[in-house]
Design an enzyme around this catalytic site. Structure first.
Site, mmCIF file in Angstrom:
data_model
loop_
_atom_site.group_PDB
_atom_site.id
_atom_site.type_symbol
_atom_site.label_atom_id
_atom_site.label_comp_id
_atom_site.label_asym_id
_atom_site.label_seq_id
_atom_site.Cartn_x
_atom_site.Cartn_y
_atom_site.Cartn_z
ATOM 1 N N TYR A 94 47.907 38.536 35.647
ATOM 2 C CA TYR A 94 46.722 37.921 35.037
ATOM 3 C C TYR A 94 45.456 38.267 35.824
ATOM 4 O O TYR A 94 44.433 38.651 35.240
ATOM 5 C CB TYR A 94 46.944 36.412 34.994
ATOM 6 C CG TYR A 94 45.839 35.599 34.374
ATOM 7 C CD1 TYR A 94 45.674 35.553 32.999
ATOM 8 C CD2 TYR A 94 44.991 34.825 35.167
ATOM 9 C CE1 TYR A 94 44.680 34.780 32.421
ATOM 10 C CE2 TYR A 94 43.995 34.052 34.603
ATOM 11 C CZ TYR A 94 43.836 34.025 33.228
ATOM 12 O OH TYR A 94 42.856 33.262 32.671
ATOM 13 N N LYS B 241 42.305 40.431 34.415
ATOM 14 C CA LYS B 241 40.958 39.860 34.372
ATOM 15 C C LYS B 241 39.971 40.687 35.189
ATOM 16 O O LYS B 241 38.785 40.787 34.843
ATOM 17 C CB LYS B 241 40.997 38.416 34.862
ATOM 18 C CG LYS B 241 41.730 37.461 33.921
ATOM 19 C CD LYS B 241 41.164 37.502 32.508
ATOM 20 C CE LYS B 241 41.737 36.418 31.613
ATOM 21 N NZ LYS B 241 41.200 36.499 30.233
#
Length: 319
Positions: free
Chosen positions: A183, A187
């Site tokens: 993640y 991002k």
């Protein structure tokens, strides 16, 4: 004195514009879609509709249609779209649906995502690939087709057009998140995609910015526990939506390639990384001993285990 022709009605700065919001069936995306509609935009509400926050379960048009129905019930215009933005062709059809239904596309808000958390030493290949696919590839896919549309419009019109992209990054990228290497990497990649897009599309009149929202949603329910207080929850998605509406508006035309943190009535502008210290070799190139002398002493007084951007990022700490 009458306003100039074409001026939107008071309180509707997005009147006449069309937006796509991905992941808009729930949480942040839903709040953002409702805000854009409240500001006057027609909205294509995209959500793949899987019940699990890890992307598991049967996909459904239900969540997208619920948000679209809520917009229409309030007097707005909305179209539900249940496609998978991480699929290249479905992303193309999503952009095409906005143009076909409303005659144009002006705003793209990328929000769709999933979580498959695991420490890096335990993460499986599929857990890595699936999160990168939905977040980073999903952002790229919609951006690719939206920007191609704006470039063609610019060529046809002979000048700049109106285009706004708002991408969704995270403080997991800014400050690190030990159990989310997939993640956090996705991002961080989204920020790189945003700044590259901002530079490439500026001459066409298109801006691209990224936000790091902190909100209590299905994806963060085990991180941010509900509050017992009265009034609006400080971590409600509704705190994030106004910034998205603003960045999508004509008023934000000079804001491009920026990263903003938003939560609980606070917006912070993040600076680009700056050089903190520089060391020059006294020879043609560094030797091990010379590096040992300058870098070991430089880090000697720093906190043990301090990471690249950790706690000093705007003084922000995870709630």
């Amino acid at each position: 004195m009458a306003p100039p022709p074409g001026t939107p009605p008071p309180g509707t700065p997005l009147a006449g514009l069309t937006a796509i919001v991905t992941g808009a069936g729930r949480g942040l995306g839903r709040a953002e879609a409702l805000e854009l509609a409240r500001l006057g935009a027609a909205v294509v509400v995209n959500d793949y509709g899987q019940p699990g926050r890890d992307g598991s379960g049967e996909s459904s048009a239900g969540p997208a249609e619920e948000t679209a129905a809520e917009i229409r019930a309030a007097g707005g215009r909305a179209l539900a779209h249940a496609g998978d933005v991480a699929d290249f062709q479905q992303a193309a059809r999503l952009v095409g649906s906005a143009v076909e239904e409303f005659g144009r596309l002006d705003i793209l808000v990328n929000n769709a995502g999933i979580l498959r958390d695991r420490m890096v030493f335990s993460m499986t290949e599929d857990e890595w690939d699936s999160v990168i696919r939905v977040h980073l590839k999903g952002h790229f896919n919609t951006t690719r087709f939206a920007t191609a549309h704006w470039r063609e419009r610019s060529k046809a019109d002979g000048g700049p057009v109106y285009g706004r992209i708002v991408n969704t990054s995270s403080e997991a990228f800014l400050a690190g998140s030990a159990g989310q290497p997939n993640y956090a990497a996705a991002k961080g990649g989204i920020v790189g995609l945003t700044t590259s897009t901002a530079l490439a599309l500026a001459k066409y009149g298109v801006t691209a910015n990224a936000i790091c929202p902190r909100a209590r949603t299905r994806m963060t329910e085990d991180v941010f526990r509900p509050t017992d207080g009265d009034g609006l929850d400080p971590l409600a998605p509704e705190h994030v939506a106004p910034l998205v509406g603003y960045l999508a508006s004509p008023a934000a035309g000079r804001i491009n390639g920026q990263l903003l943190v938003v939560h609980g009535g606070m917006v912070a502008v993040v600076e680009r990384p700056r050089v903190r210290a520089q060391f020059d070799s006294k020879q043609d190139t560094f030797s091990y001993d010379e590096l040992d002398a300058v870098l070991t002493s430089h880090y000697a007084d720093r906190p043990p285990g301090e990471t690249f951007a950790a706690a000093e990022v705007l003084g922000l700490k995870r709630a």
